[in-house]
Design a protein around this motif. Structure first.
Motif, short mmCIF file in Angstrom:
data_model
loop_
_atom_site.label_atom_id
_atom_site.label_comp_id
_atom_site.label_asym_id
_atom_site.label_seq_id
_atom_site.Cartn_x
_atom_site.Cartn_y
_atom_site.Cartn_z
N ASN A 273 34.27 41.37 45.87
CA ASN A 273 32.88 42.17 44.58
C ASN A 273 32.49 42.93 45.57
OD1 ASN A 273 32.86 39.18 43.43
ND2 ASN A 273 33.38 40.75 41.57
N VAL B 284 36.28 41.64 40.13
CA VAL B 284 36.04 42.98 40.72
C VAL B 284 36.18 44.34 40.49
CG1 VAL B 284 37.23 43.23 42.94
CG2 VAL B 284 37.37 41.03 42.51
N SER C 223 33.13 45.32 39.47
CA SER C 223 31.93 45.39 40.36
C SER C 223 32.97 47.24 40.52
CB SER C 223 32.55 45.03 41.62
OG SER C 223 31.60 43.66 41.52
N TRP D 113 30.57 40.01 40.17
CA TRP D 113 30.24 39.12 40.25
C TRP D 113 30.05 37.85 39.36
CZ3 TRP D 113 26.48 34.83 41.18
CH2 TRP D 113 27.10 33.61 41.11
#
Lengths: 77, 359
Positions: free
Chosen positions: B114, B147, B150, B191
């Motif tokens: 992340n 991820v 992010s 996350w």
């Protein structure tokens, strides 16, 4: 020569098409230019960042729009 | 060009750059342009004052006078800064591509993934219209869903050009706060989405579609090539952004000259608890480039608006936008869309309240 412009249809894709057209014409190539706008068709060519240029099935560039002069080099390579 | 040149070998910068004979002809102008830039930039303020107060005969104390001086100083200043920043940023970005970022992030589960994704989101160049293919490309080569998020949150929110504009206009502290809080929101959003295990809320075609990443056969770029690309970037971005900028500066100039300070401090100051959510509500439907918001931010801060409130406003304008949400709906089922919007909004509110509390 088969030139494909990949992109969902934003201004950058149109610009890439215009530059590629100019490049191919000034080289005097025998070519056919088409636009690939559907996301599944774009992904099927292995491309995820658009606009992209595909020549005869080979991905030549993705994610940015070069000048027509620089595209000439890509078409010759 | 060799047949089997692959991306990593071609552009990781480990080979010495061959000196091109064309360098001085193609890149030499920079040596002249850069000092000229600094000289011009230095004289902008005296010039604006001269224009507003001497040439036009306005008084510095008058509202019109201070608005005009603000505009005459800010418009050329921000445009010049923008050109320089875009030149540098685009040059650096010729070393980064979404494909390379994707391969770095593939298979990186956990906090580290992340964090990396949030940082790469800032600098990886991509056209906002390719968000959907990019999203699918990431998920399909094994970048974890959280991820990927992010990355997607950080990319519009922490804009690399806005970051360096802030650095030039306000100094490193504000720039650092902007980048740090944006990264924090991107990190946390991704996350949380990762922890919620929402993979089954992707539209089905995302995982079914045929996708095998192609290796691009792009020629190695020389220094001059990268410089050419950077100049193209300046032409492209400055050409596209300047109407937003001028509009932003005009609004900023109006606020600077006419908005009553007491009222502004009351509405956007830290005492009003509702100022942060209000800033987000106003910011969401506004859709602007991050660079266009900065002159407004500048004027608001000058009028006593609280930093947290202004940050929340700026983040809402750039990170939450209706067009982007509609586009993402193609790949996300409604529940995941809802979670995405909620998580990002909560993050922005937290940042707003936090900074109003500590500054």
């Amino acid at each position: 020569m088969k030139i494909e412009i990949l992109g969902t249809g934003c201004a950058k894709c149109a610009l890439l098409g215009k530059h590629a057209d100019e490049a191919a014409r000034s080289l005097g190539l025998d070519y056919e230019l088409s636009y690939v706008k559907e996301i599944p068709d774009i992904l099927a060519r292995g491309v995820m960042s658009t606009p992209a240029l595909v020549v005869d099935g080979v991905v030549k560039l993705q994610g940015h729009v070069p000048t027509s002069r620089n595209i000439e080099k890509l078409l010759l390579a | 060009m060799p047949e089997a040149i692959n991306e990593m070998a071609c552009c990781d910068g480990s080979q010495p750059v061959p000196r091109e004979p064309g360098f001085w002809r193609r890149g030499g102008w920079l040596l002249l342009a850069l000092p000229l830039w600094f000289v011009l930039y230095h004289f902008l303020e005296p010039f604006a004052d001269w224009l507003a107060y001497t040439r036009l005969g306005l008084t510095p104390a008058s509202r019109l006078g201070s608005a005009v001086a603000f505009f005459a100083y800010d418009a050329p200043k921000v445009v010049m800064l923008l050109a320089l920043v875009v030149l540098g940023v685009t040059f650096v970005q010729t070393f980064i591509s979404p494909d390379r970022t994707r391969d770095i992030l593939a298979g990186r589960a956990g906090i580290w993934g992340n964090l990396l994704a949030s940082v790469f989101g800032i600098f990886t160049p991509f056209c906002s219209c390719s968000a959907v293919p990019l999203f699918i490309g990431f998920v399909r080569v094994g970048v974890p869903l959280g991820v990927t998020f992010s990355f997607l949150v950080s990319a519009p929110m922490v804009n690399e050009v806005a970051l360096f504009l802030l650095l030039g206009l306000f100094g490193w502290k504000i720039a650092l706060i902007y980048a740090g809080t944006g990264l924090a929101v991107a990190f946390l959003s991704g996350w949380v989405i990762g922890k919620l295990r929402m993979e089954r809320h992707l539209e089905d075609w995302v995982m079914q579609i045929d996708f095998k990443p192609s290796t691009i056969q792009e020629a190695r770029k020389s220094f001059s090539d990268r410089l050419d690309l950077a100049v193209e970037g300046v032409r492209d971005i400055v050409g596209k952004v300047w109407p937003y900028l001028l509009a932003g500066i005009a609004v900023g100039a109006f606020i600077h000259g006419y908005a009553p300070e007491a009222l502004m401090a009351h509405i956007m100051g830290k005492a009003a608890w509702w100022s942060v959510p209000l800033a987000v509500l106003i910011g969401v439907p506004l859709y602007s480039n991050a660079a266009g918001v900065i002159p407004i931010v500048q004027a608001l801060l000058g009028k006593g608006a609280a930093l947290g409130t202004v940050l929340a406003f700026m983040m809402a304008v750039t990170a939450l936008s209706l067009p982007e949400t509609i586009i993402l709906r193609k790949v996300l089922k409604p529940r995941l869309i809802a979670v995405f919007i909620t998580v990002v909004t909560v993050g922005i509110l937290l940042v707003g309240y936090l900074f109003n509390a500590i500054m």
